[in-house]
Design a protein around this motif. Structure first.
Motif, PDB file in Angstrom:
ATOM      1  N   ALA A   1       0.834  -1.210   0.000  1.00  0.00           N
ATOM      2  CA  ALA A   1       0.000   0.000   0.000  1.00  0.00           C
ATOM      3  C   ALA A   1       0.866   1.256   0.000  1.00  0.00           C
ATOM      4  O   ALA A   1       0.585   2.216  -0.733  1.00  0.00           O
ATOM      5  CB  ALA A   1      -0.927  -0.004   1.216  1.00  0.00           C
ATOM      6  N   LEU A   2       1.922   1.249   0.786  1.00  0.00           N
ATOM      7  CA  LEU A   2       2.830   2.392   0.831  1.00  0.00           C
ATOM      8  C   LEU A   2       3.505   2.607  -0.524  1.00  0.00           C
ATOM      9  O   LEU A   2       3.602   3.741  -1.014  1.00  0.00           O
ATOM     10  CB  LEU A   2       3.877   2.194   1.930  1.00  0.00           C
ATOM     11  CG  LEU A   2       4.891   3.329   2.112  1.00  0.00           C
ATOM     12  CD1 LEU A   2       4.174   4.622   2.512  1.00  0.00           C
ATOM     13  CD2 LEU A   2       5.920   2.940   3.163  1.00  0.00           C
ATOM     14  N   PHE A   3       3.948   1.527  -1.150  1.00  0.00           N
ATOM     15  CA  PHE A   3       4.568   1.618  -2.466  1.00  0.00           C
ATOM     16  C   PHE A   3       3.582   2.191  -3.490  1.00  0.00           C
ATOM     17  O   PHE A   3       3.931   3.059  -4.296  1.00  0.00           O
ATOM     18  CB  PHE A   3       5.070   0.241  -2.913  1.00  0.00           C
ATOM     19  CG  PHE A   3       5.695   0.250  -4.278  1.00  0.00           C
ATOM     20  CD1 PHE A   3       6.973   0.755  -4.474  1.00  0.00           C
ATOM     21  CD2 PHE A   3       5.009  -0.273  -5.366  1.00  0.00           C
ATOM     22  CE1 PHE A   3       7.551   0.762  -5.724  1.00  0.00           C
ATOM     23  CE2 PHE A   3       5.588  -0.273  -6.625  1.00  0.00           C
ATOM     24  CZ  PHE A   3       6.853   0.240  -6.805  1.00  0.00           C
ATOM     25  N   SER A   4       2.338   1.701  -3.459  1.00  0.00           N
ATOM     26  CA  SER A   4       1.306   2.209  -4.380  1.00  0.00           C
ATOM     27  C   SER A   4       1.040   3.689  -4.153  1.00  0.00           C
ATOM     28  O   SER A   4       0.876   4.456  -5.113  1.00  0.00           O
ATOM     29  CB  SER A   4       0.004   1.417  -4.214  1.00  0.00           C
ATOM     30  OG  SER A   4       0.194   0.075  -4.570  1.00  0.00           O
ATOM     31  N   LEU A   5       1.000   4.111  -2.900  1.00  0.00           N
ATOM     32  CA  LEU A   5       0.788   5.525  -2.581  1.00  0.00           C
ATOM     33  C   LEU A   5       1.927   6.375  -3.132  1.00  0.00           C
ATOM     34  O   LEU A   5       1.695   7.422  -3.754  1.00  0.00           O
ATOM     35  CB  LEU A   5       0.677   5.719  -1.065  1.00  0.00           C
ATOM     36  CG  LEU A   5       0.575   7.168  -0.579  1.00  0.00           C
ATOM     37  CD1 LEU A   5      -0.730   7.806  -1.064  1.00  0.00           C
ATOM     38  CD2 LEU A   5       0.685   7.220   0.929  1.00  0.00           C
TER      39      LEU A   5
ATOM     40  N   LYS B   1      -0.957  11.812  -9.379  1.00  0.00           N
ATOM     41  CA  LYS B   1      -2.361  11.391  -9.457  1.00  0.00           C
ATOM     42  C   LYS B   1      -3.162  11.989  -8.304  1.00  0.00           C
ATOM     43  O   LYS B   1      -2.683  12.110  -7.180  1.00  0.00           O
ATOM     44  CB  LYS B   1      -2.477   9.867  -9.404  1.00  0.00           C
ATOM     45  CG  LYS B   1      -1.735   9.151 -10.496  1.00  0.00           C
ATOM     46  CD  LYS B   1      -2.358   9.392 -11.833  1.00  0.00           C
ATOM     47  CE  LYS B   1      -1.622   8.595 -12.900  1.00  0.00           C
ATOM     48  NZ  LYS B   1      -2.133   8.814 -14.211  1.00  0.00           N
ATOM     49  N   GLU B   2      -4.380  12.359  -8.607  1.00  0.00           N
ATOM     50  CA  GLU B   2      -5.284  12.891  -7.590  1.00  0.00           C
ATOM     51  C   GLU B   2      -5.848  11.737  -6.769  1.00  0.00           C
ATOM     52  O   GLU B   2      -6.235  10.702  -7.313  1.00  0.00           O
ATOM     53  CB  GLU B   2      -6.426  13.655  -8.261  1.00  0.00           C
ATOM     54  CG  GLU B   2      -7.413  14.233  -7.286  1.00  0.00           C
ATOM     55  CD  GLU B   2      -8.586  14.905  -7.990  1.00  0.00           C
ATOM     56  OE1 GLU B   2      -9.540  15.278  -7.295  1.00  0.00           O
ATOM     57  OE2 GLU B   2      -8.535  15.044  -9.221  1.00  0.00           O
ATOM     58  N   MET B   3      -5.892  11.907  -5.454  1.00  0.00           N
ATOM     59  CA  MET B   3      -6.465  10.876  -4.593  1.00  0.00           C
ATOM     60  C   MET B   3      -7.953  11.141  -4.447  1.00  0.00           C
ATOM     61  O   MET B   3      -8.356  12.189  -3.957  1.00  0.00           O
ATOM     62  CB  MET B   3      -5.763  10.852  -3.228  1.00  0.00           C
ATOM     63  CG  MET B   3      -4.340  10.384  -3.335  1.00  0.00           C
ATOM     64  SD  MET B   3      -3.393  10.110  -1.827  1.00  0.00           S
ATOM     65  CE  MET B   3      -4.485  10.161  -0.501  1.00  0.00           C
TER      66      MET B   3
END
Length: 164
Positions: free
Chosen positions: A61-65, A73-75
């Motif tokens: 998840a951290l890597f993807s973030l 990219k907009e969250m």
């Protein structure tokens, strides 16, 4: 696998997005193989599966973030009920439970046998696509499924040649 994807491979061209897809698939297989080896090494320390699963998913998840932030990219978040139900389902059953079961399988039967379960995934996907998406079977696909079944049977039932 070649038989199953024969239709796609026979139309292969370096001028379309198939090269990107093939490259990502190969990188995914390599990443999964490295993950299996890391899991086997950490299991030698008798670490609990739940904690290993938690750390792995947190790092993912951290890597993807980080990748999303680097790409600018907009969250966003979709608050609809259908999205949230599918998110919870995939998070629990498609990730937490599935990876927990796979890590337990790795520990019990070893990476060499557990890895062959992954080869069955395309066969399962084809069956699901047939039932829900109207996938039309061809001879190469059927031959590929038969080869997967035969190969897995040989690997799972093979005798260790080193033992008397």
């Amino acid at each position: 696998m070649v038989f199953i994807f024969w239709d796609e491979l026979s139309d292969f061209s370096f001028e379309n997005t198939a090269v990107l897809g093939l490259t990502l698939a190969i990188l995914g297989v390599l990443a999964a193989s490295v993950g299996n080896l890391v899991s086997v090494q950490t299991q030698k320390y008798d670490l609990p599966v739940i904690q290993m699963n938690t750390y792995g998913m947190a790092y993912g998840a951290l890597f993807s973030l980080i990748v999303g932030l680097v790409q600018g990219k907009e969250m966003t978040y979709n608050w609809s009920l259908s999205y949230n139900v599918s998110l919870v389902y995939l998070a629990l059953f498609g990730s937490v439970f599935a990876f927990g079961c796979y890590l337990t399988l790795l520990r019990r039967i070893g990476v060499h046998k557990a890895s062959y379960a992954v080869v069955l995934f395309p066969a399962v996907a084809l069956i699901i696509s047939t039932l829900f998406e109207g996938f039309q079977w061809t001879w190469p696909v059927a031959v590929g499924i038969v080869f997967i079944a035969i190969g897995n049977t040989f690997v799972i039932n093979r005798r260790d040649l080193k033992k008397p």
